[in-house]
Write a protein that holds these residues in place. Structure first.
Motif, PDB file in Angstrom:
ATOM      1  N   TYR A 191      31.280 -18.624 -27.858  1.00 16.36           N
ATOM      2  CA  TYR A 191      31.084 -17.616 -26.822  1.00 16.36           C
ATOM      3  C   TYR A 191      31.090 -18.273 -25.455  1.00 16.36           C
ATOM      4  O   TYR A 191      30.855 -19.480 -25.316  1.00 16.36           O
ATOM      5  CB  TYR A 191      29.782 -16.834 -27.046  1.00 16.36           C
ATOM      6  N   GLN A 192      31.391 -17.470 -24.456  1.00 18.98           N
ATOM      7  CA  GLN A 192      31.416 -17.926 -23.070  1.00 18.98           C
ATOM      8  C   GLN A 192      30.597 -16.975 -22.228  1.00 18.98           C
ATOM      9  O   GLN A 192      30.805 -15.757 -22.270  1.00 18.98           O
ATOM     10  CB  GLN A 192      32.860 -17.967 -22.550  1.00 18.98           C
ATOM     11  N   ASP A 193      29.654 -17.514 -21.480  1.00 24.00           N
ATOM     12  CA  ASP A 193      28.821 -16.702 -20.602  1.00 24.00           C
ATOM     13  C   ASP A 193      29.429 -16.730 -19.204  1.00 24.00           C
ATOM     14  O   ASP A 193      29.400 -17.740 -18.528  1.00 24.00           O
ATOM     15  CB  ASP A 193      27.398 -17.260 -20.591  1.00 24.00           C
TER      16      ASP A 193
ATOM     17  N   ASP B 271      27.378  -7.521 -23.264  1.00 21.76           N
ATOM     18  CA  ASP B 271      26.332  -8.121 -22.444  1.00 21.76           C
ATOM     19  C   ASP B 271      25.069  -8.228 -23.287  1.00 21.76           C
ATOM     20  O   ASP B 271      24.833  -7.423 -24.179  1.00 21.76           O
ATOM     21  CB  ASP B 271      26.072  -7.325 -21.157  1.00 21.76           C
TER      22      ASP B 271
ATOM     23  N   SER C 184      28.449 -14.706 -16.747  1.00 23.96           N
ATOM     24  CA  SER C 184      27.477 -14.285 -15.739  1.00 23.96           C
ATOM     25  C   SER C 184      26.683 -15.465 -15.190  1.00 23.96           C
ATOM     26  O   SER C 184      26.126 -15.400 -14.105  1.00 23.96           O
ATOM     27  CB  SER C 184      26.508 -13.262 -16.341  1.00 23.96           C
TER      28      SER C 184
ATOM     29  N   GLY D  60      29.547 -11.280 -21.350  1.00 18.57           N
ATOM     30  CA  GLY D  60      30.027 -12.517 -21.943  1.00 18.57           C
ATOM     31  C   GLY D  60      31.056 -12.152 -22.972  1.00 18.57           C
ATOM     32  O   GLY D  60      31.155 -11.030 -23.410  1.00 18.57           O
TER      33      GLY D  60
ATOM     34  N   TRP E 189      22.928 -15.875 -22.481  1.00 19.33           N
ATOM     35  CA  TRP E 189      23.134 -14.712 -23.355  1.00 19.33           C
ATOM     36  C   TRP E 189      21.853 -13.937 -23.628  1.00 19.33           C
ATOM     37  O   TRP E 189      21.885 -12.774 -23.993  1.00 19.33           O
ATOM     38  CB  TRP E 189      23.773 -15.141 -24.675  1.00 19.33           C
TER      39      TRP E 189
END
Length: 215
Positions: A194-196, A173, A198, A211, A202
């Motif tokens: 990357y994939q968020d 996180d 939430s 993430g 980020w």
């Protein structure tokens, strides 16, 4: 023991946006079990919120009753964890005993010998931060067991593999892919994607959401 409840409060995840609701719901779901524990002489009771669970010291009969409760997923007993290789610990204990003055015992100080080979006298007064910073205590973080550090007869990761060509999914996180620590000497980025999950970005202050960058 630790009692893990079946209902893990999926509708109130452990992030800053739902923390208040999760605290209320975990308290409500744990209340009947905690009342049973306290009414039957349970002690050392501690509730947890991130995982819907609690710990307590109870009798064998009460433990069996909790295991049979339909709201309980599992009851995990206290277990002693060996944090240093048995052979290394025994050899060090034998050496301390042999070196002890006549009429004394090598473990009279009741100190735990450090997994990095520190003498028991060092640990007797400094079990967390040894006076010699070149000899930190490794095993409390499990650095030998996960091969993060070479020593105590265990090869570290640098002696096992290079990691070249390997992509790693890392759950974290508040991770900034542009942090200089994630940029190699040649300027390339260690975090390639990357994939968020939430939905907050980020760079949002951490609240427990996560993430997954691909490195």
């Amino acid at each position: 023991m630790i009692v893990i409840l079946k209902d893990q409060i999926a509708d109130a995840p452990a992030d800053h946006g739902h923390l208040g609701a999760r605290q209320q719901k975990t308290a409500g779901s744990q209340a009947p079990l905690l009342n049973k524990v306290k009414a039957n002489g349970g002690t050392n009771v501690k509730s947890f919120v991130v995982g819907n669970a609690f710990s307590a010291t109870v009798s064998p009969a009460l433990r069996a009753s909790l295991q049979a409760d339909p709201a309980v997923a599992a009851v995990v007993a206290d277990t002693q964890v060996q944090v240093a290789p048995v052979a290394g610990t025994k050899a060090k204990k034998d050496a301390d005993t042999a070196a002890a003055p006549s009429g004394t015992s090598g473990d009279a100080s009741k100190a735990v010998t450090g997994s990095n080979g520190q003498a028991s006298q060092e640990n007797a007064t400094n079990t967390v931060c040894p006076s010699d910073p070149s000899k930190p205590l490794m095993e409390p973080e499990g650095l030998y067991s996960v091969h993060a550090y070479t020593g105590n007869g265990n090869p570290g990761v640098e002696n096992l593999a290079t990691g070249k060509g390997v992509k790693v999914a890392y759950i974290a996180d508040a991770l900034d892919p542009n942090n200089p620590d994630f940029i190699r000497a040649d300027g390339s980025h260690a975090v390639v994607d990357y994939q968020d999950f939430s939905g907050e970005g980020w760079n949002t202050p951490s609240g427990g959401a996560a993430g997954v960058p691909l490195m």
